[in-house]
Design a protein around this motif. Structure first.
Motif, short mmCIF file in Angstrom:
data_model
loop_
_atom_site.label_atom_id
_atom_site.label_comp_id
_atom_site.label_asym_id
_atom_site.label_seq_id
_atom_site.Cartn_x
_atom_site.Cartn_y
_atom_site.Cartn_z
N SER A 73 -30.32 -31.78 27.49
CA SER A 73 -29.01 -32.43 27.44
C SER A 73 -28.32 -32.49 28.79
O SER A 73 -27.37 -33.26 28.96
CB SER A 73 -28.12 -31.74 26.41
OG SER A 73 -28.65 -31.92 25.11
N ALA A 74 -28.77 -31.73 29.76
CA ALA A 74 -28.21 -31.82 31.12
C ALA A 74 -28.44 -33.21 31.69
O ALA A 74 -27.65 -33.68 32.52
CB ALA A 74 -28.83 -30.76 32.02
N VAL A 75 -29.49 -33.91 31.25
CA VAL A 75 -29.76 -35.28 31.68
C VAL A 75 -28.59 -36.18 31.26
O VAL A 75 -28.12 -37.01 32.04
CB VAL A 75 -31.09 -35.80 31.08
CG1 VAL A 75 -31.27 -37.29 31.31
CG2 VAL A 75 -32.26 -35.01 31.63
N PHE A 76 -28.10 -36.00 30.05
CA PHE A 76 -26.99 -36.80 29.54
C PHE A 76 -25.71 -36.50 30.32
O PHE A 76 -24.95 -37.41 30.68
CB PHE A 76 -26.76 -36.52 28.05
CG PHE A 76 -27.99 -36.62 27.19
CD1 PHE A 76 -29.06 -37.44 27.52
CD2 PHE A 76 -28.09 -35.86 26.04
CE1 PHE A 76 -30.18 -37.53 26.71
CE2 PHE A 76 -29.22 -35.94 25.23
CZ PHE A 76 -30.26 -36.77 25.56
N LEU A 77 -25.48 -35.21 30.57
CA LEU A 77 -24.30 -34.80 31.31
C LEU A 77 -24.31 -35.36 32.74
O LEU A 77 -23.29 -35.87 33.22
CB LEU A 77 -24.21 -33.27 31.35
CG LEU A 77 -23.03 -32.68 32.10
CD1 LEU A 77 -21.70 -33.17 31.55
CD2 LEU A 77 -23.10 -31.16 32.06
N ARG A 78 -25.46 -35.31 33.39
CA ARG A 78 -25.55 -35.85 34.76
C ARG A 78 -25.23 -37.35 34.77
O ARG A 78 -24.55 -37.84 35.68
CB ARG A 78 -26.94 -35.60 35.34
CG ARG A 78 -27.11 -34.19 35.87
CD ARG A 78 -28.36 -34.03 36.72
NE ARG A 78 -29.60 -34.11 35.96
CZ ARG A 78 -30.17 -33.09 35.32
NH1 ARG A 78 -29.62 -31.90 35.34
NH2 ARG A 78 -31.29 -33.26 34.67
N GLU A 79 -25.71 -38.09 33.77
CA GLU A 79 -25.41 -39.53 33.70
C GLU A 79 -23.92 -39.76 33.52
O GLU A 79 -23.33 -40.63 34.17
CB GLU A 79 -26.19 -40.17 32.56
CG GLU A 79 -25.87 -41.64 32.31
CD GLU A 79 -26.22 -42.57 33.47
OE1 GLU A 79 -25.62 -43.66 33.54
OE2 GLU A 79 -27.10 -42.22 34.30
N ALA A 80 -23.28 -38.97 32.65
CA ALA A 80 -21.84 -39.12 32.44
C ALA A 80 -21.07 -38.80 33.72
O ALA A 80 -20.13 -39.51 34.08
CB ALA A 80 -21.38 -38.21 31.30
N LEU A 81 -21.47 -37.74 34.42
CA LEU A 81 -20.80 -37.38 35.68
C LEU A 81 -20.97 -38.47 36.73
O LEU A 81 -20.04 -38.76 37.49
CB LEU A 81 -21.32 -36.04 36.20
CG LEU A 81 -20.86 -34.81 35.41
CD1 LEU A 81 -21.72 -33.60 35.74
CD2 LEU A 81 -19.38 -34.53 35.67
N GLN A 82 -22.14 -39.09 36.77
CA GLN A 82 -22.37 -40.18 37.71
C GLN A 82 -21.47 -41.38 37.38
O GLN A 82 -20.90 -42.02 38.27
CB GLN A 82 -23.84 -40.60 37.72
CG GLN A 82 -24.16 -41.70 38.72
CD GLN A 82 -23.79 -41.34 40.15
OE1 GLN A 82 -24.14 -40.27 40.65
NE2 GLN A 82 -23.05 -42.21 40.82
N LEU A 119 -23.42 -27.10 36.43
CA LEU A 119 -23.86 -28.44 36.06
C LEU A 119 -22.82 -29.50 36.41
O LEU A 119 -23.16 -30.61 36.82
CB LEU A 119 -24.16 -28.51 34.56
CG LEU A 119 -25.40 -27.78 34.06
CD1 LEU A 119 -25.43 -27.79 32.53
CD2 LEU A 119 -26.67 -28.41 34.62
N CYS A 120 -21.54 -29.15 36.23
CA CYS A 120 -20.44 -30.11 36.44
C CYS A 120 -19.95 -30.14 37.89
O CYS A 120 -19.16 -31.02 38.24
CB CYS A 120 -19.28 -29.78 35.52
SG CYS A 120 -19.63 -30.07 33.78
N GLY A 121 -20.35 -29.19 38.71
CA GLY A 121 -19.91 -29.16 40.09
C GLY A 121 -18.46 -28.77 40.27
O GLY A 121 -17.78 -29.25 41.18
N ILE A 122 -17.97 -27.90 39.37
CA ILE A 122 -16.59 -27.42 39.47
C ILE A 122 -16.60 -25.89 39.43
O ILE A 122 -17.58 -25.29 38.99
CB ILE A 122 -15.69 -27.98 38.34
CG1 ILE A 122 -16.21 -27.62 36.95
CG2 ILE A 122 -15.55 -29.50 38.48
CD1 ILE A 122 -15.31 -28.05 35.80
N PRO A 123 -15.53 -25.24 39.88
CA PRO A 123 -15.47 -23.78 39.83
C PRO A 123 -15.49 -23.26 38.39
O PRO A 123 -14.98 -23.92 37.47
CB PRO A 123 -14.14 -23.44 40.50
CG PRO A 123 -13.76 -24.65 41.28
CD PRO A 123 -14.35 -25.82 40.54
N ALA A 124 -16.05 -22.08 38.22
CA ALA A 124 -16.13 -21.48 36.88
C ALA A 124 -14.76 -21.26 36.26
O ALA A 124 -14.62 -21.33 35.03
CB ALA A 124 -16.92 -20.17 36.93
N ASP A 125 -13.74 -21.05 37.08
CA ASP A 125 -12.41 -20.85 36.51
C ASP A 125 -11.75 -22.16 36.07
O ASP A 125 -10.60 -22.17 35.63
CB ASP A 125 -11.51 -20.05 37.46
CG ASP A 125 -11.14 -20.79 38.73
OD1 ASP A 125 -11.67 -21.90 38.98
OD2 ASP A 125 -10.31 -20.25 39.48
#
Length: 154
Positions: A73-82, A119-125
């Motif tokens: 499912s990380a494939v789907f998330l990467r597409e959405a982020l793009q 995965l999202c490229g944001i801080p954990a907090d």
């Protein structure tokens, strides 16, 4: 700024690993689905797509297409982020609520938070992970994920 909301659910199925937020959790059943059944990543994907008025996850990755069978499912998330990036936005934060009877998410919440953040490229907090039990709602054999995201112009 934009907000998005995503929701997903999958039933437990014996004989497959349980993945939530890209993390494999110890449990005797996993979540059935055409892909790996990761309800949290699916809900995040839909929330991101919704925030930019894009198509939903099922339109982009139809369950009828065999190429998505058992897909990460990380494939789907990467597409959405793009798509978010292409639309001129970036993810600020996300908040999620998982509804399930078992397993307990508390012991795994930090690992899930850190993995989703990576995965999202944001801080954990900037990643909220909460879990609730279904309290007799008749969904003991499933996991439900609700996600809200906040985007800002890049």
């Amino acid at each position: 700024m934009r907000i998005g909301y995503g929701w997903d659910s999958h039933e437990f199925t014996p004989g497959i690993p349980l993945k939530i937020g890209g993390v494999t959790l110890p449990h005797d059943k996993g979540l059935g689905g055409h892909s790996d059944g990761d309800v949290l990543l699916h809900a995040i994907t839909d929330a991101l797509l919704g925030a930019i008025a894009g198509p939903d996850i099922g339109s982009l990755f139809p369950p009828s297409d065999p190429q998505w069978k058992n897909a990460d499912s990380a494939v789907f998330l990467r597409e959405a982020l793009q798509r978010v990036k292409t639309a001129g936005y970036e993810l600020v934060n996300l908040d999620s609520t998982l509804i399930l009877s078992t397993p307990k998410i508390g012991p795994h919440a930090d690992a899930i938070r850190k993995h989703v953040a990576k995965l999202c490229g944001i801080p954990a907090d900037c990643v909220g992970i909460k879990a609730k039990t279904p309290e007799g709602m008749g969904t003991d054999n499933a996991v439900i994920a609700h996600v809200a995201v906040l985007l800002k112009r890049s």
